[in-house]
Design an enzyme around this catalytic site. Sequence first.
Site, short mmCIF file in Angstrom:
data_model
loop_
_atom_site.label_atom_id
_atom_site.label_comp_id
_atom_site.label_asym_id
_atom_site.label_seq_id
_atom_site.Cartn_x
_atom_site.Cartn_y
_atom_site.Cartn_z
N ASP A 11 38.84 48.46 48.25
CA ASP A 11 38.97 47.79 47.15
C ASP A 11 38.12 48.37 46.15
O ASP A 11 37.24 49.18 46.35
CB ASP A 11 38.19 46.39 47.39
CG ASP A 11 38.10 45.61 46.30
OD1 ASP A 11 39.15 45.26 45.21
OD2 ASP A 11 37.07 44.90 46.10
N ASP A 13 36.14 47.03 42.70
CA ASP A 13 35.10 45.91 41.96
C ASP A 13 34.32 45.57 43.28
O ASP A 13 34.69 44.72 43.98
CB ASP A 13 35.40 44.88 41.12
CG ASP A 13 36.08 45.87 39.86
OD1 ASP A 13 36.00 46.73 39.73
OD2 ASP A 13 36.97 44.76 39.25
N ASP A 19 30.29 44.76 40.46
CA ASP A 19 31.35 43.68 39.99
C ASP A 19 30.73 42.73 39.10
O ASP A 19 29.51 42.74 38.99
CB ASP A 19 31.70 43.03 41.34
CG ASP A 19 33.00 42.24 41.31
OD1 ASP A 19 33.61 42.19 40.07
OD2 ASP A 19 33.39 41.47 42.02
N SER A 20 31.50 42.07 38.45
CA SER A 20 30.96 41.03 37.39
C SER A 20 31.74 39.85 37.44
O SER A 20 33.26 39.96 37.41
CB SER A 20 30.97 41.52 35.94
OG SER A 20 30.82 40.69 34.98
N THR A 54 43.34 47.62 43.96
CA THR A 54 42.41 46.55 43.25
C THR A 54 43.01 45.62 42.49
O THR A 54 43.94 46.00 41.76
CB THR A 54 41.66 47.54 42.14
OG1 THR A 54 40.64 46.60 41.69
CG2 THR A 54 42.28 48.47 41.45
N ASN A 55 42.59 44.42 42.65
CA ASN A 55 43.33 43.32 41.66
C ASN A 55 42.72 43.29 40.24
O ASN A 55 41.26 43.49 40.42
CB ASN A 55 43.10 41.79 42.29
CG ASN A 55 43.63 41.54 43.41
OD1 ASN A 55 44.70 42.06 43.79
ND2 ASN A 55 43.38 40.54 44.31
#
Length: 182
Positions: A11, A13, A19-20, A54-55
């Site tokens: 993955d 982020d 990540d955020s 990754t989404n």
Amino acid sequence: MLNAEKLVILDRDGVINHDSDNYIKSIDEWIPYPSSITAIARLTRAGYSVAVATNQSGIARGYYSEVTLRAMHDQLTALVEAEGGRIAHIAYCPHEPDDKCQCRKPLPGLLLQIQKHLGLKSLTGSWMVGDSLRDIQAGEAVGCKTALVRTGKGIKTVQKGAGLDKTKIFDDLAHFVKWLIE
């Protein structure tokens, strides 16, 4: 030919970069964990292929464009290559959760894209490394072994605990890679 057991799918982020909850919307906001870049290069040098799944629903939401996403991925690729590593393929889902696509994790569509791109008969025995339950579910759906990192959303995922019975848990990507190689 690539052996599925020598493939690690990551993955993005929360695993490779910070990540955020407000999305990573620009190249300036894309901040890699230095140890993750080194870990990816280390995997490559140890004979593993590395792919990213990754989404990226921020595209559908209008927060950033596919051009911006490509710039982030070009930066990732350059950093990894500068340390002697390689990313074999990056698959991303640009859709929102309500779009009913087949690629958004926890569905396995992104992993199947990677499988097809790399010419593998199956992903059984590959690794899926993520920081959320949806990453683990996507990996398990196609026969991957799974690992969860405590970076990103990982600590919250571990605290919830459900669905992680067969998943190995590590502090971060570097610790997973050290364990896998040694």
